[in-house]
Design a protein around this motif. Structure first.
Motif, PDB file in Angstrom:
ATOM      1  N   ARG A  62       0.842  -1.196   0.000  1.00  0.00           N
ATOM      2  CA  ARG A  62       0.000   0.000   0.000  1.00  0.00           C
ATOM      3  C   ARG A  62       0.878   1.247   0.000  1.00  0.00           C
ATOM      4  NH1 ARG A  62      -5.204  -1.351   1.349  1.00  0.00           N
ATOM      5  NH2 ARG A  62      -5.657   0.561   0.181  1.00  0.00           N
ATOM      6  N   CYS A  63       0.298   2.348  -0.454  1.00  0.00           N
ATOM      7  CA  CYS A  63       1.023   3.615  -0.505  1.00  0.00           C
ATOM      8  C   CYS A  63       1.048   4.261   0.875  1.00  0.00           C
ATOM      9  CB  CYS A  63       0.354   4.556  -1.511  1.00  0.00           C
ATOM     10  SG  CYS A  63       1.087   6.199  -1.590  1.00  0.00           S
ATOM     11  N   GLY A  64       2.235   4.622   1.333  1.00  0.00           N
ATOM     12  CA  GLY A  64       2.352   5.228   2.659  1.00  0.00           C
ATOM     13  C   GLY A  64       1.948   6.678   2.719  1.00  0.00           C
ATOM     14  N   VAL A  65       1.756   7.314   1.563  1.00  0.00           N
ATOM     15  CA  VAL A  65       1.393   8.735   1.539  1.00  0.00           C
ATOM     16  C   VAL A  65       0.153   8.967   0.698  1.00  0.00           C
ATOM     17  CG1 VAL A  65       3.739   9.559   1.992  1.00  0.00           C
ATOM     18  CG2 VAL A  65       3.031   9.098  -0.372  1.00  0.00           C
ATOM     19  N   HIS A  66      -0.699   7.959   0.603  1.00  0.00           N
ATOM     20  CA  HIS A  66      -1.855   8.018  -0.294  1.00  0.00           C
ATOM     21  C   HIS A  66      -2.728   9.248  -0.058  1.00  0.00           C
ATOM     22  CE1 HIS A  66      -5.051   6.531  -2.880  1.00  0.00           C
ATOM     23  NE2 HIS A  66      -5.909   6.766  -1.921  1.00  0.00           N
ATOM     24  N   THR A  67      -2.921   9.629   1.193  1.00  0.00           N
ATOM     25  CA  THR A  67      -3.840  10.728   1.510  1.00  0.00           C
ATOM     26  C   THR A  67      -3.250  12.103   1.223  1.00  0.00           C
ATOM     27  OG1 THR A  67      -3.090  10.758   3.807  1.00  0.00           O
ATOM     28  CG2 THR A  67      -4.995   9.371   3.294  1.00  0.00           C
ATOM     29  N   LYS A  68      -1.955  12.185   0.928  1.00  0.00           N
ATOM     30  CA  LYS A  68      -1.348  13.501   0.678  1.00  0.00           C
ATOM     31  C   LYS A  68      -0.509  13.530  -0.597  1.00  0.00           C
ATOM     32  CE  LYS A  68       2.279  12.379   4.078  1.00  0.00           C
ATOM     33  NZ  LYS A  68       2.994  12.848   5.282  1.00  0.00           N
ATOM     34  N   LEU A  69      -0.821  12.663  -1.530  1.00  0.00           N
ATOM     35  CA  LEU A  69      -0.045  12.585  -2.772  1.00  0.00           C
ATOM     36  C   LEU A  69       0.034  13.918  -3.501  1.00  0.00           C
ATOM     37  CD1 LEU A  69      -1.241   9.104  -4.077  1.00  0.00           C
ATOM     38  CD2 LEU A  69       1.122   9.727  -3.543  1.00  0.00           C
ATOM     39  N   ARG A  70      -1.079  14.600  -3.635  1.00  0.00           N
ATOM     40  CA  ARG A  70      -1.089  15.877  -4.350  1.00  0.00           C
ATOM     41  C   ARG A  70      -0.286  16.936  -3.604  1.00  0.00           C
ATOM     42  NH1 ARG A  70      -4.479  17.276  -8.510  1.00  0.00           N
ATOM     43  NH2 ARG A  70      -5.458  15.469  -9.470  1.00  0.00           N
ATOM     44  N   ASP A  71      -0.345  16.890  -2.289  1.00  0.00           N
ATOM     45  CA  ASP A  71       0.353  17.898  -1.491  1.00  0.00           C
ATOM     46  C   ASP A  71       1.862  17.771  -1.591  1.00  0.00           C
ATOM     47  OD1 ASP A  71      -2.109  18.848  -0.636  1.00  0.00           O
ATOM     48  OD2 ASP A  71      -2.131  17.558   1.141  1.00  0.00           O
ATOM     49  N   ILE A  72       2.374  16.564  -1.823  1.00  0.00           N
ATOM     50  CA  ILE A  72       3.825  16.360  -1.838  1.00  0.00           C
ATOM     51  C   ILE A  72       4.378  16.168  -3.254  1.00  0.00           C
ATOM     52  CG2 ILE A  72       3.825  15.422   0.504  1.00  0.00           C
ATOM     53  CD1 ILE A  72       4.093  12.638  -0.687  1.00  0.00           C
ATOM     54  N   GLY A  73       3.566  16.500  -4.254  1.00  0.00           N
ATOM     55  CA  GLY A  73       4.080  16.527  -5.615  1.00  0.00           C
ATOM     56  C   GLY A  73       3.906  15.269  -6.433  1.00  0.00           C
ATOM     57  N   PHE A  74       3.005  14.368  -6.010  1.00  0.00           N
ATOM     58  CA  PHE A  74       2.770  13.142  -6.773  1.00  0.00           C
ATOM     59  C   PHE A  74       1.339  13.112  -7.334  1.00  0.00           C
ATOM     60  CE2 PHE A  74       6.479  12.024  -4.335  1.00  0.00           C
ATOM     61  CZ  PHE A  74       7.212  11.235  -5.200  1.00  0.00           C
ATOM     62  N   ARG A  75       0.981  14.192  -7.991  1.00  0.00           N
ATOM     63  CA  ARG A  75      -0.341  14.297  -8.586  1.00  0.00           C
ATOM     64  C   ARG A  75      -0.586  13.194  -9.605  1.00  0.00           C
ATOM     65  NH1 ARG A  75      -2.129  19.269 -12.446  1.00  0.00           N
ATOM     66  NH2 ARG A  75      -0.385  18.374 -13.623  1.00  0.00           N
ATOM     67  N   GLY A  76       0.455  12.800 -10.328  1.00  0.00           N
ATOM     68  CA  GLY A  76       0.305  11.775 -11.356  1.00  0.00           C
ATOM     69  C   GLY A  76      -0.247  10.474 -10.814  1.00  0.00           C
ATOM     70  N   CYS A  77       0.082  10.150  -9.579  1.00  0.00           N
ATOM     71  CA  CYS A  77      -0.420   8.909  -8.978  1.00  0.00           C
ATOM     72  C   CYS A  77      -1.933   8.961  -8.788  1.00  0.00           C
ATOM     73  CB  CYS A  77       0.252   8.664  -7.624  1.00  0.00           C
ATOM     74  SG  CYS A  77       2.025   8.372  -7.722  1.00  0.00           S
ATOM     75  N   THR A  78      -2.465  10.140  -8.557  1.00  0.00           N
ATOM     76  CA  THR A  78      -3.889  10.262  -8.262  1.00  0.00           C
ATOM     77  C   THR A  78      -4.768  10.197  -9.495  1.00  0.00           C
ATOM     78  OG1 THR A  78      -3.990  12.690  -8.401  1.00  0.00           O
ATOM     79  CG2 THR A  78      -3.283  11.738  -6.292  1.00  0.00           C
ATOM     80  N   VAL A  79      -4.165  10.286 -10.677  1.00  0.00           N
ATOM     81  CA  VAL A  79      -4.969  10.251 -11.901  1.00  0.00           C
ATOM     82  C   VAL A  79      -4.789   8.947 -12.669  1.00  0.00           C
ATOM     83  CG1 VAL A  79      -4.827  12.759 -12.093  1.00  0.00           C
ATOM     84  CG2 VAL A  79      -3.231  11.352 -13.388  1.00  0.00           C
ATOM     85  N   TYR A  80      -3.913   8.081 -12.189  1.00  0.00           N
ATOM     86  CA  TYR A  80      -3.677   6.815 -12.892  1.00  0.00           C
ATOM     87  C   TYR A  80      -4.741   5.796 -12.517  1.00  0.00           C
ATOM     88  CZ  TYR A  80      -1.422   2.580 -14.555  1.00  0.00           C
ATOM     89  OH  TYR A  80      -1.157   1.408 -15.209  1.00  0.00           O
ATOM     90  N   ASP A  81      -5.176   5.015 -13.502  1.00  0.00           N
ATOM     91  CA  ASP A  81      -6.152   3.957 -13.274  1.00  0.00           C
ATOM     92  C   ASP A  81      -5.736   2.756 -14.111  1.00  0.00           C
ATOM     93  OD1 ASP A  81      -8.327   2.320 -12.845  1.00  0.00           O
ATOM     94  OD2 ASP A  81      -9.832   3.819 -13.394  1.00  0.00           O
ATOM     95  N   CYS A  82      -5.569   1.605 -13.468  1.00  0.00           N
ATOM     96  CA  CYS A  82      -5.165   0.406 -14.213  1.00  0.00           C
ATOM     97  C   CYS A  82      -6.362  -0.386 -14.708  1.00  0.00           C
ATOM     98  CB  CYS A  82      -4.263  -0.473 -13.355  1.00  0.00           C
ATOM     99  SG  CYS A  82      -5.126  -1.414 -12.066  1.00  0.00           S
ATOM    100  N   PHE A  83      -7.585   0.067 -14.403  1.00  0.00           N
ATOM    101  CA  PHE A  83      -8.813  -0.615 -14.821  1.00  0.00           C
ATOM    102  C   PHE A  83      -8.850  -2.064 -14.313  1.00  0.00           C
ATOM    103  CE2 PHE A  83      -8.004   2.614 -18.105  1.00  0.00           C
ATOM    104  CZ  PHE A  83      -9.169   3.351 -18.018  1.00  0.00           C
ATOM    105  N   GLY A  84      -8.253  -2.296 -13.150  1.00  0.00           N
ATOM    106  CA  GLY A  84      -8.290  -3.633 -12.561  1.00  0.00           C
ATOM    107  C   GLY A  84      -7.199  -4.566 -13.042  1.00  0.00           C
ATOM    108  N   ALA A  85      -6.300  -4.076 -13.890  1.00  0.00           N
ATOM    109  CA  ALA A  85      -5.235  -4.934 -14.410  1.00  0.00           C
ATOM    110  C   ALA A  85      -4.288  -5.396 -13.304  1.00  0.00           C
ATOM    111  CB  ALA A  85      -4.447  -4.195 -15.489  1.00  0.00           C
ATOM    112  N   GLY A  86      -4.057  -4.545 -12.322  1.00  0.00           N
ATOM    113  CA  GLY A  86      -3.114  -4.889 -11.258  1.00  0.00           C
ATOM    114  C   GLY A  86      -3.511  -6.124 -10.481  1.00  0.00           C
ATOM    115  N   GLN A  87      -4.776  -6.170 -10.061  1.00  0.00           N
ATOM    116  CA  GLN A  87      -5.200  -7.343  -9.294  1.00  0.00           C
ATOM    117  C   GLN A  87      -5.305  -8.592 -10.153  1.00  0.00           C
ATOM    118  OE1 GLN A  87      -7.323  -4.520  -9.344  1.00  0.00           O
ATOM    119  NE2 GLN A  87      -9.444  -5.174  -9.646  1.00  0.00           N
TER     120      GLN A  87
END
Length: 291
Positions: A62-87
């Motif tokens: 799991r992501c250790g900074v999931h709740t503050k991704l945008r605040d710390i400069g990882f906006r790209g993570c919040t817009v990515y969607d794997c459409f369930g491919a990961g699981q």
């Protein structure tokens, strides 16, 4: 990562469930956080090579900074969607064996993940197209394409890596375009005052920073259009085809997106909007949008 409610409400095809296209990070081995590279930019605070775990990835994947991704400069993570491919890769393709416990699987697992992601994206679009009543004449072909794509996604790692995904994607894309045209033509015929096509607004158009506030873009083909930072405040995008449109920083405040075709949660997450933006019932208003 985004958690999208899939727009298709039909009964699932045998071997395929719409729920399988909803990202479930709890069943994934953090593949997007490891397999994919990113470069320091407005979307990511630092560089990362493909195959290297993100320094924010925890032992439980799991992501250790999931709740503050945008605040710390990882906006790209919040817009990515794997459409369930990961699981699917984690639990089915590799049978629940993670890359930490079985490091010999790591390289191939990371190579398979983007292939699966493309297949799941196609499944998502095909499932939506099967809900289009005006495209009923194509439902047989769409269903066959969905079943074929799902069969590909069920292959083993070596077979997945040997697939000619671009060729399959091109065939499916033409079918999706045909379905889109049937839907948009039907809607235009039934509209009381259909808008005239706008010059330079169309498939693959360069509309970066375009001033389109209040524009009537109903029934438009905006497939693959570059709408980065475009002003679409109060624009009407009902029944517009938005498959693959780049909506990064697009201003959608007050825009009407109900019944837009092939709009995804990831596109909304990349854009800007507010409480007055009208969305399809299947999609969720991003938390970072203004109130």
């Amino acid at each position: 990562m985004s958690h999208e409610q899939h727009p298709n409400n039909r009964e699932a095809e045998e071997g395929f469930r719409p729920a399988d296209l909803i990202t479930d990070c709890t069943r994934c081995f953090g593949l997007c956080c490891v397999a994919l590279p990113f470069a320091a930019s407005s979307d990511f605070a630092k560089d990362k090579r493909g195959g290297d775990p993100c320094h924010n990835l925890q032992p439980d994947f799991r992501c250790g900074v999931h709740t503050k991704l945008r605040d710390i400069g990882f906006r790209g993570c919040t817009v990515y969607d794997c459409f369930g491919a990961g699981q699917r890769v984690s639990q089915l393709t590799f049978g629940g064996r993670d890359w930490r416990q079985a490091p010999e699987t790591a390289k191939k697992m990371f190579e398979v993940f983007p292939v699966m992601r493309q297949l799941h994206e196609l499944l998502r679009y095909l499932a939506e197209a099967l809900t289009f009543t005006p495209a009923q004449s194509l439902h047989g072909s769409l269903r066959s394409a969905l079943e074929e794509t799902d069969r590909y996604a069920s292959l083993g790692p070596d077979e997945l890596l040997a697939l000619d995904v671009p060729a399959h994607r091109a065939r499916v894309s033409e079918l999706l375009l045909e379905a889109s045209e049937l839907v948009r033509q039907d809607a235009r015929r039934r509209a009381a005052n259909p808008p005239k096509p706008r010059k330079n607004v169309g498939r693959g158009a360069d509309l970066i920073g375009a001033k389109l506030r209040g524009a009537d873009l109903r029934f438009a083909n905006l497939r693959g259009a570059y709408l980065i930072a475009a002003d679409l405040r109060d624009a009407d995008l009902r029944m517009a085809d938005l498959i693959g449109a780049d909506l990064r920083d697009t201003d959608l405040r007050g825009a009407r997106l109900t019944d837009s075709l092939f709009l995804t949660q990831a596109q909304l997450n990349a854009a800007r909007g507010d409480a007055s933006t009208k969305l399809p019932s299947s999609l969720t208003r991003p938390e970072h949008w203004s109130k």
